[in-house]
Structure formats: C-alpha cells, structure tokens
Enzyme design. Sequence first.
Site, PDB file in Angstrom:
ATOM      1  N   HIS A 142      15.822   2.807   1.780  1.00  0.00           N
ATOM      2  CA  HIS A 142      15.469   2.746   3.807  1.00  0.00           C
ATOM      3  C   HIS A 142      14.759   4.055   3.163  1.00  0.00           C
ATOM      4  CE1 HIS A 142      15.483   2.947   7.502  1.00  0.00           C
ATOM      5  NE2 HIS A 142      15.281   1.226   7.515  1.00  0.00           N
ATOM      6  N   ASP A 146      20.063  -5.330   6.237  1.00  0.00           N
ATOM      7  CA  ASP A 146      19.677  -6.116   6.300  1.00  0.00           C
ATOM      8  C   ASP A 146      20.238  -6.798   5.160  1.00  0.00           C
ATOM      9  OD1 ASP A 146      17.805  -7.117   7.674  1.00  0.00           O
ATOM     10  OD2 ASP A 146      16.093  -6.223   6.836  1.00  0.00           O
ATOM     11  N   HIS A 202      10.489  -5.095   4.534  1.00  0.00           N
ATOM     12  CA  HIS A 202      11.060  -4.730   6.115  1.00  0.00           C
ATOM     13  C   HIS A 202      11.434  -5.697   6.487  1.00  0.00           C
ATOM     14  CE1 HIS A 202      10.810  -3.044  10.052  1.00  0.00           C
ATOM     15  NE2 HIS A 202       9.260  -3.457  10.269  1.00  0.00           N
TER      16      HIS A 202
HETATM   17  N1  CMC Z   1      16.458  -1.001  -5.497  1.00  0.00           N
HETATM   18  C1  CMC Z   1      15.995   0.292  -6.598  1.00  0.00           C
HETATM   19  N2  CMC Z   1      15.989   0.994  -6.390  1.00  0.00           N
HETATM   20  C2  CMC Z   1      15.285   1.561  -5.146  1.00  0.00           C
HETATM   21  C3  CMC Z   1      15.354   0.688  -3.969  1.00  0.00           C
HETATM   22  C4  CMC Z   1      16.335  -0.962  -4.092  1.00  0.00           C
HETATM   23  N3  CMC Z   1      16.502  -1.031  -3.068  1.00  0.00           N
HETATM   24  N4  CMC Z   1      14.807   1.002  -2.923  1.00  0.00           N
HETATM   25  C5  CMC Z   1      14.190   2.527  -3.574  1.00  0.00           C
HETATM   26  N5  CMC Z   1      14.702   2.350  -4.789  1.00  0.00           N
HETATM   27  C6  CMC Z   1      14.116   3.375  -6.032  1.00  0.00           C
HETATM   28  C7  CMC Z   1      12.733   3.019  -6.083  1.00  0.00           C
HETATM   29  O1  CMC Z   1      12.600   2.386  -7.367  1.00  0.00           O
HETATM   30  C8  CMC Z   1      11.754   4.928  -6.070  1.00  0.00           C
HETATM   31  O2  CMC Z   1      12.367   5.421  -8.007  1.00  0.00           O
HETATM   32  P1  CMC Z   1      11.366   5.837  -8.768  1.00  0.00           P
HETATM   33  O3  CMC Z   1      11.237   7.241  -7.514  1.00  0.00           O
HETATM   34  O4  CMC Z   1      12.158   6.201  -9.599  1.00  0.00           O
HETATM   35  O5  CMC Z   1      10.272   5.286  -8.322  1.00  0.00           O
HETATM   36  C9  CMC Z   1      12.645   5.713  -4.852  1.00  0.00           C
HETATM   37  O6  CMC Z   1      14.739   4.924  -5.188  1.00  0.00           O
HETATM   38  C10 CMC Z   1      12.026   5.368  -4.038  1.00  0.00           C
HETATM   39  O7  CMC Z   1      12.256   4.508  -3.589  1.00  0.00           O
HETATM   40  P2  CMC Z   1      10.842   4.638  -3.052  1.00  0.00           P
HETATM   41  O8  CMC Z   1      10.085   2.969  -2.439  1.00  0.00           O
HETATM   42  O9  CMC Z   1       9.564   5.446  -2.577  1.00  0.00           O
HETATM   43  O10 CMC Z   1      10.841   4.779  -0.744  1.00  0.00           O
HETATM   44  P3  CMC Z   1      10.163   3.929   0.422  1.00  0.00           P
HETATM   45  O11 CMC Z   1      11.000   4.678   1.028  1.00  0.00           O
HETATM   46  O12 CMC Z   1       9.188   3.444   0.154  1.00  0.00           O
HETATM   47  O13 CMC Z   1      11.248   2.820   0.467  1.00  0.00           O
HETATM   48  C11 CMC Z   1      11.705   0.913   0.812  1.00  0.00           C
HETATM   49  C12 CMC Z   1      12.117   2.505   1.757  1.00  0.00           C
HETATM   50  C13 CMC Z   1      12.551  -0.011   2.362  1.00  0.00           C
HETATM   51  C14 CMC Z   1      11.136   0.010   1.182  1.00  0.00           C
HETATM   52  C15 CMC Z   1      12.838   0.456  -0.336  1.00  0.00           C
HETATM   53  O14 CMC Z   1      14.396   1.044  -0.287  1.00  0.00           O
HETATM   54  C16 CMC Z   1      13.149  -0.798  -0.833  1.00  0.00           C
HETATM   55  O15 CMC Z   1      12.306  -1.513  -1.165  1.00  0.00           O
HETATM   56  N6  CMC Z   1      13.739  -1.228  -0.709  1.00  0.00           N
HETATM   57  C17 CMC Z   1      14.495  -3.058  -0.799  1.00  0.00           C
HETATM   58  C18 CMC Z   1      13.644  -3.481   0.695  1.00  0.00           C
HETATM   59  C19 CMC Z   1      15.052  -3.497   1.706  1.00  0.00           C
HETATM   60  O16 CMC Z   1      15.651  -3.834   1.761  1.00  0.00           O
HETATM   61  N7  CMC Z   1      14.150  -3.979   2.597  1.00  0.00           N
HETATM   62  C20 CMC Z   1      14.896  -3.755   4.393  1.00  0.00           C
HETATM   63  C21 CMC Z   1      14.825  -2.474   4.902  1.00  0.00           C
HETATM   64  S1  CMC Z   1      15.769  -2.238   6.113  1.00  0.00           S
HETATM   65  C22 CMC Z   1      15.562  -2.303   7.189  1.00  0.00           C
HETATM   66  C23 CMC Z   1      14.366  -2.720   7.908  1.00  0.00           C
HETATM   67  O17 CMC Z   1      14.625  -1.875   9.044  1.00  0.00           O
HETATM   68  O18 CMC Z   1      13.068  -2.970   7.981  1.00  0.00           O
END
Ligand code: CMC
Length: 378
Positions: free
Chosen positions: A261, A314, A222
């Site tokens: 995201h 971010d 986050h």
């Molecule tokens: N790098 C590589 N792969 C990714 C990333 C990433 N940053 N984000 C998502 N994926 C892949 C993930 O590995 C998964 O792949 P698979 O389906 O093969 O397992 C797929 O995309 C879906 O990911 P998810 O974790 O199920 O999606 P989510 O909606 O739970 O995750 C997230 C959202 C923000 C937690 C994730 O994108 C992430 O970990 N990003 C990096 C951390 C980040 O930048 N956070 C800041 C968010 S914006 C500020 C805020 O408002 O908080």
Amino acid sequence: MQKQVELRRGLKDVYLDRTQASFIDGAIGKLLYRGYSIHDLAEKSTFEETVYLLLYGKLPTRSELAVLDKQLKQSRDIPQEVIDILRRQLKAHPMDALRTGVSALAGFDPEVIDNSAEATIRKGIRLTSQSPTVVTTHARLREGKSPIPPRKDLGHAANFLYMLTGKEPDPEEARIMDVDFILHAEHGANASAFAARVTASTLSDLHSAVVTGIGTLKGPLHGGAAEAVMKMAHDIGSPDKAQQYLDKLLSSGGRVMGFGHRVYKAEDPRAQHLRERARGLGEKRGHPEWFQILEAVAKGMERYQSRGIFVNVDFYAGAVYHLLGIPEDIFIPIFAIGRVPGWTLQVVEQFQDNQLIRPLLEYVGPMDVPYVPIDQRH
Ligand code: CMC
C-alpha cells in the site's frame, strides 16, 4: 539551461490539502473516518450511518438517520433511458458500465450543475443509491435477465444483493456486504479521490468527479486488486501450491495482488474485518479452500513484512465476494459503490475552499528544434 526541480514522482508523501474526512497513520495501520475508528464503525455501525457520518460530520440521531435512510431508499430507481443505455453495453466490463451509467445519470439529475455543499450532498446521496441499481441492472441485462427493481423495505447492502441475485440475502450475508461498504467508504488522498478532486477543482460538478473517480479506481493497482486476487487464488488452485506460485511471480518481478500500500507500512486495518468474514463464510458455504489458499499466500508473503508490505483491504475482499456468489468482474464496482460517499465528501471539501489543482511536469525533451517543411523531411 533549465532550472533544477525537486521531482516527487507519483506525488509520494506530498500533502495536497487539508481534510476532515479521514485520518490515516500508515506506520501503525490506523484509520479514522471523521475521527471515528474504522474498527468501531465496522463492528457497530451500518453503511447508512457511516454515510451520514461522512457527509454531515457527526453520528446521526435516530430521526436524522431515518431521514437519510428514506432519502437513500427513495433514490434507488434509475431512469428508463439509463437502463436503455446499459442495454447497449452488454459486453462492457461492469466498471465501464457503471462509469457510463453515472455519466448518463447526470443528464437526469435536476441539480447537476449546482455546486453548493447542500446540492452536492443531495446528489451524493442520490448517486450512492443509484450506483448499486446501475451495477445490478447491467449485471442482469448481460445475463439476458430482466433487471430487478429495488426494494424499499431493504437496507442498502441487502437491497444490492437482492437486485443482483433476485434472492433476499440472509441477515449475515447482508451484514457482510454492509461491513464491506463501510470499509470502502473513504480513504484520504487515494488515487480515485485525488482524481475526483482534480475534476472538482476546475469547478466541474459531482457527477463528472465521480465518473473520474470510477475510471481511476478501475486499475489493478487501486480497486482492481480484489478481482486480481481471486484470479490468483484460482491459478494457485490449492494451498500447497502457493509458495511455488509466489516464488515464480516474485522472482520475475511480478506483484502479489492484495499486498502493499502506498500509505500503510503495517497491516491495512480494514483487512482484518474481511479476513474473519472470508473464513466464516467459507466454512458456512462448505468452501474453506479459498480462505486456505489466501492464508498460504499470506504466510508466504510474511518475509516481505520487513519491507513494509502487508495485506491490504482487497486481499480478502475477493474471497468474500466469490463466496457470496458474485461474479469476479463485479468486485471493482462494489468498491466503487462503497466509495461514492467518500468521493462526495472530498468534492464538497474541494469546493469549499477551492484551489485549482494543476501541478508541473519537468520537461526533458529536445529544445528549440528548427521546423522543417514537410517536403524537406526524411
Ligand atoms: N508485491 C510485490 N512487491 C511489492 C508489492 C506487491 N504487492 N507492492 C510493493 N512491492 C514492492 C515493489 O516492487 C517495490 O520494490 P522495489 O523498491 O524493490 O522496486 C517496493 O515494494 C515499493 O513499491 P512501490 O510500487 O514503489 O510502492 P507504491 O506505493 O507505489 O505501491 C501499490 C503501492 C498498492 C501500488 C503496490 O503495493 C501494489 O502494486 N500492490 C498490488 C496491488 C494492490 O493490491 N492494490 C490495492 C491497494 S489497496 C486498495 C486501494 O485502496 O486502492
């Protein structure tokens, strides 16, 4: 036999309630606060005006804005007792210090248990003002320096930078901080606002909800991503090493911070405002390398766009803060300072038509296990 349940892990795509705070269309990367485009607010508004918009639902007239501005400026001081508590937390992460500081401020707020909309908004205004003072007081104390008292003649963003560095920022730097606070002010049912709503839904109070929000924002999935992005940029070192770094990280199942995201499957509309500022600030400060490294990472991640993974707010924020001379562990508190009005508004909404937030968990453990007395166990 247990009944079949429909599990929505992580509450993905679940609507929790109705809101008038913000509208997000993740498919096209659209964000509105109270109906107003984030682009208009980032280009034309100020943080103070955006706070008014969020808390009162309309853009202020000049005199309405002047009243809010005065309230914000008058609320900037924090009690000596809270400063003393921060002095005992010198090794704490600044986000932990902020969480502790906000919690301690509850003990000094005359309206802490008043959950009326009016009192909650007044408390939200105070916390919006006091949170930069908590962060900068702790930042100065841990460097062995005296806290810098707030200046009542500076705007919210300029005063934050002034209290942090002891120098009045130039108008361009103050404006960058101002825009950054606007971009972080509100964002729907994100994890920290949701957590704040859960706390409010028990009819606890705003201070407790903001403490919950701060604790939830801290994580790298986050608010912690900006700090992690800057660490990544340091690790990469130069633009030509970005692809190699990404290949290694992604092939081992790692995540690239600042990408992806839960809601946006297009570019996060907030990112563009920080991208241009990171570029401009880098050139102005004679350090274009950070932006170049980030652009090399963005290029290397283009192939993930077909999977809906784009830069988020971010990604460029860390470079902006770094170029403003802000220590990396203060990046997340900056996000929190910006988000206080959004948490406040959502707590007001939660109180207005409260429904206790209490979902279910599907139990998957053993059933009806016979109790064995302690001396018969092995
Ligand atoms: N790098 C590589 N792969 C990714 C990333 C990433 N940053 N984000 C998502 N994926 C892949 C993930 O590995 C998964 O792949 P698979 O389906 O093969 O397992 C797929 O995309 C879906 O990911 P998810 O974790 O199920 O999606 P989510 O909606 O739970 O995750 C997230 C959202 C923000 C937690 C994730 O994108 C992430 O970990 N990003 C990096 C951390 C980040 O930048 N956070 C800041 C968010 S914006 C500020 C805020 O408002 O908080």
